[in-house]
Enzyme design. Structure first.
Site, PDB file in Angstrom:
ATOM      1  N   ASP A  65       0.833  -1.260  -0.209  1.00 31.38           N
ATOM      2  CA  ASP A  65      -0.188   0.152   0.177  1.00 31.38           C
ATOM      3  C   ASP A  65       1.320   0.931  -0.015  1.00 31.38           C
ATOM      4  OD1 ASP A  65       0.949   0.004   2.840  1.00 31.38           O
ATOM      5  OD2 ASP A  65      -0.991  -0.638   3.585  1.00 31.38           O
ATOM      6  N   TYR A  67       2.715   4.768   0.722  1.00 28.60           N
ATOM      7  CA  TYR A  67       3.482   5.324   2.526  1.00 28.60           C
ATOM      8  C   TYR A  67       2.312   6.198   2.797  1.00 28.60           C
ATOM      9  CZ  TYR A  67       8.278   4.586  -0.539  1.00 28.60           C
ATOM     10  OH  TYR A  67       8.689   3.945  -0.734  1.00 28.60           O
ATOM     11  N   PHE A  78       6.843   2.518  -3.701  1.00 27.83           N
ATOM     12  CA  PHE A  78       7.750   2.935  -3.448  1.00 27.83           C
ATOM     13  C   PHE A  78       8.791   4.425  -3.922  1.00 27.83           C
ATOM     14  CE2 PHE A  78       7.738  -1.730  -3.872  1.00 27.83           C
ATOM     15  CZ  PHE A  78       7.870  -2.283  -2.815  1.00 27.83           C
ATOM     16  N   HIS A 228      11.183  -8.614   1.015  1.00 25.21           N
ATOM     17  CA  HIS A 228      10.676  -7.359   1.139  1.00 25.21           C
ATOM     18  C   HIS A 228      11.916  -6.075   0.778  1.00 25.21           C
ATOM     19  CE1 HIS A 228       8.866  -3.436   1.742  1.00 25.21           C
ATOM     20  NE2 HIS A 228       7.593  -3.459   0.220  1.00 25.21           N
TER      21      HIS A 228
END
Length: 263
Positions: A65, A67, A78, A228
């Site tokens: 999801d 930031y 990202f 991740h």
């Protein structure tokens, strides 16, 4: 037909926007944007699709999801706008990029402008956000963390959930976004042209089965799974994955122009 993305995605997703689950999601978002602070600004929700048309997709980098702190989210997984300090996950991505290709983020460059929150509205969707999320926090890093040069070359920077409540990671999960973005993944995986799916983290990795099913018996896409880039998991195997060079090797092997990963 309403123009939401301004490209082929409008037609491909027109039915999806009319389904009951999306209408429920829309109602939820209207209340969320009305009563609190939500990221990204409402006009930026579909920026990933606006910048990377369906037929242009060469690779998908899948996030979770957006930031959830001020000034960070602008509709690309990202990525952060120009002048905003890169969050830890993005810092690790840029470290891996430099290690893999030698083309790290360039310091001191102005870079392209951040995506505007005044872009086309979501279909019958939420109002523009009332927060000033475009402002950069003081002490912002000079390292460029805006990834739209990738998006403009065919790298779809897609989150599985496209909105989030301020300061509350995961707060909009389970509200309908996953069904919507699963449809995007299905549409891409069913394409005949080979592409690369880069799945970082368990949430993204769980989409492997969806991709395999959508592409059918002919395994034409490259799926790259890894931990991740978050500091909590990056050292469990994220670093050293050579994702960017592996992507380009695959594209070139299939007669597709590679991505210039420099920023």
């Amino acid at each position: 037909m309403k123009r939401i993305t301004g490209n082929k995605w409008d037609g491909l997703l027109a039915e999806e926007w009319q389904k009951p689950y999306y209408q429920e999601l829309r109602s939820f978002l209207i209340e969320e944007y009305k009563n609190g602070t939500v990221y990204p600004p409402a006009g930026d929700i579909y920026n990933a699709l606006r910048l990377t048309d369906y037929d242009d997709v060469k690779a998908v980098i899948l996030g979770q999801d957006p930031y959830h702190e001020p000034g960070q989210a602008h509709g690309l997984a990202f990525s952060v706008p120009v002048g905003v300090t890169a969050p830890p996950s993005l810092v690790n991505i840029l470290k891996e990029l430099e290690s893999d290709t030698g083309c790290g983020a360039a310091p001191g460059e102005a870079g392209p402008p951040a995506a505007s929150s005044g872009s086309a509205a979501v279909p019958s969707g939420p109002p523009a956000a009332q927060n000033g999320s475009a402002a950069a926090p003081s002490g912002a890093s000079s390292v460029r963390g805006i990834l739209d040069p990738w998006a403009k070359q065919g790298v779809l920077l897609l989150n599985t959930v496209l909105t989030v409540r301020a300061h509350q990671a995961g707060s909009h999960r389970g509200k309908g976004w996953e069904q919507f973005t699963d449809r995007i993944i299905e549409l891409l995986a069913s394409r005949q042209t080979p592409m690369v799916f880069i799945l970082w983290g368990a949430n993204a990795g769980a989409k492997e089965g969806l991709i395999l099913k959508a592409q059918g018996e002919h395994r034409r896409h490259l799926i790259i799974k890894a931990p991740h880039p978050s500091p909590l998991s990056a050292y469990r195997g994220f670093f050293g994955g050579s994702y960017f060079s592996r992507c380009n090797y695959f594209l070139e092997d299939n007669g597709i122009e590679p991505v210039d990963w420099s920023l």
